[in-house]
Design an enzyme around this catalytic site. Structure first.
Site, mmCIF file in Angstrom:
data_model
loop_
_atom_site.group_PDB
_atom_site.id
_atom_site.type_symbol
_atom_site.label_atom_id
_atom_site.label_comp_id
_atom_site.label_asym_id
_atom_site.label_seq_id
_atom_site.Cartn_x
_atom_site.Cartn_y
_atom_site.Cartn_z
ATOM 1 C CG ASP A 31 -0.507 -1.510 -28.070
ATOM 2 O OD1 ASP A 31 -1.588 -1.203 -27.534
ATOM 3 O OD2 ASP A 31 -0.419 -2.208 -29.110
ATOM 4 C CG ASP A 53 -4.694 0.898 -26.591
ATOM 5 O OD1 ASP A 53 -4.730 1.539 -27.654
ATOM 6 O OD2 ASP A 53 -4.525 -0.329 -26.554
ATOM 7 C CD GLU A 54 -1.346 1.747 -30.303
ATOM 8 O OE1 GLU A 54 -0.398 2.100 -31.028
ATOM 9 O OE2 GLU A 54 -2.368 1.194 -30.728
HETATM 10 O O1 YYY Z 1 -3.249 -4.055 -28.424
HETATM 11 P P1 YYY Z 1 -4.192 -5.156 -28.776
HETATM 12 O O2 YYY Z 1 -4.388 -6.128 -27.656
HETATM 13 O O3 YYY Z 1 -3.856 -5.833 -30.057
HETATM 14 O O4 YYY Z 1 -5.593 -4.466 -29.074
HETATM 15 P P2 YYY Z 1 -6.438 -3.624 -28.083
HETATM 16 O O5 YYY Z 1 -5.612 -3.106 -26.959
HETATM 17 O O6 YYY Z 1 -7.639 -4.390 -27.681
HETATM 18 O O7 YYY Z 1 -6.885 -2.397 -28.967
HETATM 19 C C1 YYY Z 1 -6.995 -1.122 -28.364
HETATM 20 C C2 YYY Z 1 -8.411 -0.679 -28.169
HETATM 21 O O8 YYY Z 1 -8.947 -0.131 -29.373
HETATM 22 C C3 YYY Z 1 -9.349 -1.818 -27.819
HETATM 23 O O9 YYY Z 1 -9.363 -2.162 -26.481
HETATM 24 C C4 YYY Z 1 -10.667 -1.379 -28.376
HETATM 25 C C5 YYY Z 1 -10.330 -0.411 -29.457
HETATM 26 N N1 YYY Z 1 -10.677 -0.933 -30.793
HETATM 27 C C6 YYY Z 1 -11.962 -0.728 -31.280
HETATM 28 O O10 YYY Z 1 -12.790 -0.128 -30.595
HETATM 29 N N2 YYY Z 1 -12.317 -1.215 -32.529
HETATM 30 C C7 YYY Z 1 -11.417 -1.876 -33.280
HETATM 31 N N3 YYY Z 1 -11.778 -2.352 -34.495
HETATM 32 C C8 YYY Z 1 -10.105 -2.075 -32.790
HETATM 33 C C9 YYY Z 1 -9.768 -1.594 -31.543
HETATM 34 CA CA CA Z 2 -3.595 -2.142 -27.392
HETATM 35 CA CA CA Z 3 -4.505 0.653 -30.051
#
Ligand code: YYY
Ligand code: CA
Ligand code: CA
Length: 362
Positions: free
Chosen positions: A9, A110-111
């Site tokens: 991730d 991203d996963e």
């Molecule tokens: O892994 P983590 O740091 O907890 O979160 P992110 O890597 O930021 O989440 C992945 C990716 O998903 C993020 O960069 C933007 C997108 N995203 C989104 O567009 N809207 C959301 N509510 C949650 C995540």
């Molecule tokens: Ca992430």
């Molecule tokens: Ca993610």
């Protein structure tokens, strides 16, 4: 031999890419916003870096609220197509670390899951080395950090990767699964949403340990057969679901480093030929045709560029692939003066061969 699964991730993905592109952002709060058609005032936060998170900024929060929490944060609009390119490069790195081309499953931008049972011979010490190597490759090639979880199935691997974030690695051996899961609140179980959490809470079930010891018939009475059985299994750390590419029509790609950073055409084109051969072998094995060709160059300064072409119709022809890949590579050579570090070629828009050849063959 039990399975060994890795979940990878990327950390604060969109914001991490923006930091990479503009190092002056590194010591600032960075908030990536999805602006609605109502303009800046209507947007919601996609993600933010850890400095912004410390100020209480969260994904899905209105950007306006985020701004009030941290007025000096840098607000940037999402650049999804660009993030998709970086994602494709990272996915190539991850896929190349899986047991086979097919033992790979991208679950979001991203996963991904990779099965490494064969490569680590079921040994968690070796699995950890593979996990660390993946982190290093992603960092060296894409200058992004990620968090890695390793466990005997997808459920445990996924939960392990979020256990230590950012830039973490968490190994959960089969004998450690119970101790890992039991103290967690049920909402931490991957797949349990708000509604299920509330229903369980009404039943007096708040911890995974309580869910695991609950009578499965009681769960089935409330949630139905499938979900009830799934809840019981998940709480017990059981998950038999295979690591499997979701769509057969995804993409096939290969990437490799040049012997040394260079702009030498012979060196670049001969590596390109090798990559094309590998891609074609997989294309034939999977019995698919492709409709688009993508070429990627990672320059010696780590900048990444991608070019794509869509063909008139789907083909599985090596000559067409090499010709398009060479032409795009030539354009890169003409356009830039920086040495190449890594190159990649990928085919997209895959279609299963139907036995009948393309229209052009009739
Ligand atoms: O892994 P983590 O740091 O907890 O979160 P992110 O890597 O930021 O989440 C992945 C990716 O998903 C993020 O960069 C933007 C997108 N995203 C989104 O567009 N809207 C959301 N509510 C949650 C995540
Ligand atoms: Ca992430
Ligand atoms: Ca993610």
């Amino acid at each position: 031999m039990g399975r060994v699964i890795i979940h990878v991730d990327m950390d604060y993905f969109y914001a991490a890419i923006e930091e990479r592109e503009d190092p002056s952002l590194r010591d600032k709060a960075v908030v990536v916003c999805m602006y609605s058609n109502r303009g800046e005032s209507g947007g919601a936060v996609s993600t933010s870096n850890y400095i912004a998170r410390e100020a209480g900024i969260r994904s899905a929060m209105p950007c306006k609220l985020a701004r009030s929490k941290k007025p000096d944060a840098v607000f940037l609009p999402v650049r999804k197509p660009f993030y998709e390119e970086v994602s494709a490069n990272i996915m190539e790195i991850l896929r190349s670390n899986a047991d086979t081309e097919e033992a790979f499953e991208k679950i979001s931008i991203d996963e991904a899951f990779l099965e490494i049972t064969v490569s680590c011979k079921g040994d968690y010490g070796l699995a950890e080395e593979i996990g660390l190597r993946i982190k290093q490759e992603v960092k060296e090639q894409e200058r992004i950090t990620c968090s890695v979880g390793i466990g005997p199935n997808k459920l445990i691997a996924k939960m392990a990767s979020s256990y230590q974030k950012p830039d973490g690695i968490t190994i959960v051996r089969p004998e450690d699964v119970d101790g890992f899961l039991k103290p967690m609140p049920v909402k931490e179980l991957w797949g349990i949403g708000k509604v299920t959490e509330e229903k369980l809470s009404e039943m007096g079930i708040n911890k995974v340990e309580e869910l695991a010891s609950c009578d499965v018939m009681e769960l089935i009475a409330v949630f139905g057969k499938n979900k009830g059985m799934w809840l019981k299994d998940a709480a017990s750390g059981i998950d038999e679901s295979p690591v499997k590419e979701r769509t057969a029509t995804d993409q096939i790609g290969r990437m490799a480093s040049l012997e040394h950073d260079s702009r030498n055409e012979n060196m670049i084109f001969s590596l390109l030929e090798e990559l094309v051969d590998d891609v074609m072998e997989k294309v034939r094995k999977r019995k698919v045709s492709f409709r688009s060709v993508t070429v990627t160059v990672i320059f010696s300064n780590f900048k990444t560029s991608t070019k794509s072409r869509t063909l008139n119709h789907a083909v599985n022809d090596r000559d067409i692939l090499i010709q398009n890949a060479r032409e795009m590579m030539k354009q890169f050579l003409e356009k830039s003066e920086i040495n190449f570090r890594r190159i990649g070629v990928r085919v997209d828009n895959l279609q299963e061969n139907t036995g009948q050849k393309s229209l052009f063959d009739f």
